[in-house]
Design an enzyme around this catalytic site. Structure first.
Site, PDB file in Angstrom:
ATOM      1  N   ASN A   7      39.659 -27.708 145.971  1.00  0.00           N
ATOM      2  CA  ASN A   7      39.106 -28.307 144.758  1.00  0.00           C
ATOM      3  C   ASN A   7      38.734 -29.738 145.120  1.00  0.00           C
ATOM      4  OD1 ASN A   7      38.547 -29.394 142.291  1.00  0.00           O
ATOM      5  ND2 ASN A   7      40.455 -28.755 141.309  1.00  0.00           N
ATOM      6  N   ARG A  90      36.448 -24.378 144.256  1.00  0.00           N
ATOM      7  CA  ARG A  90      36.195 -24.526 142.824  1.00  0.00           C
ATOM      8  C   ARG A  90      34.897 -25.319 142.676  1.00  0.00           C
ATOM      9  NH1 ARG A  90      38.193 -29.061 138.874  1.00  0.00           N
ATOM     10  NH2 ARG A  90      37.539 -28.126 136.924  1.00  0.00           N
ATOM     11  N   HIS A 179      36.892 -24.490 132.310  1.00  0.00           N
ATOM     12  CA  HIS A 179      38.206 -23.831 132.509  1.00  0.00           C
ATOM     13  C   HIS A 179      38.056 -22.313 132.603  1.00  0.00           C
ATOM     14  CE1 HIS A 179      40.092 -27.427 130.183  1.00  0.00           C
ATOM     15  NE2 HIS A 179      40.286 -27.619 131.471  1.00  0.00           N
ATOM     16  N   ARG A 240      39.945 -37.539 125.723  1.00  0.00           N
ATOM     17  CA  ARG A 240      38.621 -37.182 125.184  1.00  0.00           C
ATOM     18  C   ARG A 240      38.721 -36.918 123.686  1.00  0.00           C
ATOM     19  NH1 ARG A 240      38.071 -32.844 129.545  1.00  0.00           N
ATOM     20  NH2 ARG A 240      37.359 -33.976 131.380  1.00  0.00           N
ATOM     21  N   GLU A 383      45.078 -21.448 138.621  1.00  0.00           N
ATOM     22  CA  GLU A 383      43.655 -21.427 138.970  1.00  0.00           C
ATOM     23  C   GLU A 383      43.446 -21.191 140.466  1.00  0.00           C
ATOM     24  OE1 GLU A 383      43.346 -24.926 136.307  1.00  0.00           O
ATOM     25  OE2 GLU A 383      41.276 -24.288 136.067  1.00  0.00           O
TER      26      GLU A 383
END
Ligand code: ADP
Length: 396
Positions: A7, A90, A179, A240, A383
């Site tokens: 990643n 990823r 996601h 956020r 993940e």
């Protein structure tokens, strides 16, 4: 088969080496401060974590440091680099070009590059990681696993924004969702765990981490999700803002004399539960502060959980029902207060939580009572394992 999962960010690179046969993690770590000075973290399975300062002018040196450690005489976990049969990357944005994972070739690289506009901070970094691996490990198969791919099954009515249609045609402005690797993995694990037929199921996945999103998974396919063109839409997150009236941007800009970049910074980095509470973006700090009577921390927890409940309600409507709700990621797996508060709005669905189970820290657990009409559970996400599985499935 040994698969290296990567990643890659603009100045960092997270990695795991996974044995896909046993699904065991052989080593895990992180290269930080790439292009600045370089710090390397490496933890072999069952061993101590090493932290090494190592010059990493580019991602190539970072990959080299990772490979050297993996095959190191003393603390390595493989004898030879030839044991690594594939690399799974990823990749954040696949736009409308990628509805599933792909084996990387020149054409794929070009198509990923064409999505750079949609994720200018992430996609270029992902490409740098792929190029670095190609240079250091020529001949090893590489696979791209996209954050957006799982949501490409969303119907048009769910992904088109109510703005002039020309912007979709010209710039591909639409909802993509993120996601996806986690929503795909967790929905499948949920069905498996509860003995549901995934092809005949209605599952809502609440991925609540620092970035947070919810998805409606109907018969194994994502039909809606809370993030949009970018990860800013949807839930209130760590920093956020999630859904807001877009006119707020103009209002603040005029009042505070700010430009669009400053506004975007506020909405991405200074909002969410951190901006609300002025305590922290971390839910461990928030719940502790609320417990001590900090009202702003309490407000942040309430706003966060209420938004989760509203999205669950919306997705029950979108699927005309729900069989199971799964909580996952840092907050979803660990913060029982959020699960309690969010589920307190769901009595109309016949949902009741078993508070004893909800408080327990256990992997894959049903937290609703036996007579609850909908099963609510905690299903830890993974993940990296999902990327490893996708990679193996493609090259076998
Ligand atoms: P991301 O991958 O988006 O950075 P995570 O899924 O790792 O996010 O979630 C991180 C968040 O999970 C933290 O900000 C924190 O609020 C929350 N959290 C609560 N309890 C724990 C815990 N025991 N361990 C880790 N994270 C926790």
């Amino acid at each position: 088969m040994k698969v290296l999962v990567i990643n890659c960010g603009s100045s960092s690179l997270k990695y795991q080496l996974i044995d896909s046969d046993t699904e065991e993690v052989l080593a895990v770590g992180l290269c930080e401060r790439i292009g600045i000075d370089g710090r390397f973290k490496y933890k072999p399975e069952g061993g101590e974590e090493l932290v090494i300062e190592s010059a990493m002018p580019t991602h190539k040196e970072a990959i080299k440091v990772v490979l050297d450690a993996l095959a190191h005489e003393e603390y390595g976990v493989i004898k030879s680099l030839s044991e690594i049969k594939a690399v799974g990357h990823r990749v954040v944005h696949g736009g409308e070009k990628f509805a599933s994972s792909v084996i990387i070739n020149d054409e794929v690289m070009k198509a990923i590059e064409e999505c750079n506009d949609l994720a200018p901070l992430h996609n270029p970094a992902n490409l740098i990681g792929i190029n670095a691996c190609s240079a250091i490990m020529p001949g090893v198969v590489q696979v791209a696993v996209f954050d957006t791919a799982f949501h490409q099954t969303m119907p048009r009515k769910a992904y088109i924004y109510g703005i002039p249609y020309g912007y979709y045609e010209k710039y591909k402005i639409r909802r993509y969702g993120f996601h996806g690797t986690s929503h795909s993995y967790v929905s499948k694990e949920t069905a498996k765990f509860l003995g549901l037929d995934i092809n005949n199921s209605k599952i809502i996945v609440c991925h609540l981490g620092n970035g947070a999103s919810i998805s409606a998974v109907l018969n194994g396919e994502s039909i809606d999700t809370s993030m949009g063109l970018t990860p800013l839409e949807g839930l209130v997150m760590g920093t956020r803002c999630g859904d807001i009236d877009p006119a707020i941007m103009e209002f603040i800009a005029k009042k505070e004399n700010l430009d669009i970049n400053q506004i975007m910074h506020i909405l991405n980095k200074e909002s969410g539960v951190e901006g609300l509470s002025a305590v922290s973006s971390d839910f461990r700090d928030l719940t502790a502060a609320a417990e001590e009577g900090n009202e702003r921390a309490q407000i942040a927890l309430e706003v966060f959980s209420y938004r989760v409940a509203k999205y669950i309600g919306a997705y029950v409507a979108a699927m005309n029902g729900v069989d199971a709700i799964a909580f996952t990621a840092g907050i979803g797996e660990n913060t029982h207060e959020v699960r309690t508060m969010a589920c307190s709005y769901l009595g109309y669905l016949g949902i009741t939580l078993d508070e004893k189970e909800n408080m327990r820290r256990k992997e894959n657990v049903v937290i609703s009572t036996p007579d609850s009409k909908v099963k609510v559970c905690i299903i830890p996400t993974n993940e990296e394992l999902a990327i490893c599985r996708e990679t193996v499935a493609l090259i076998k």
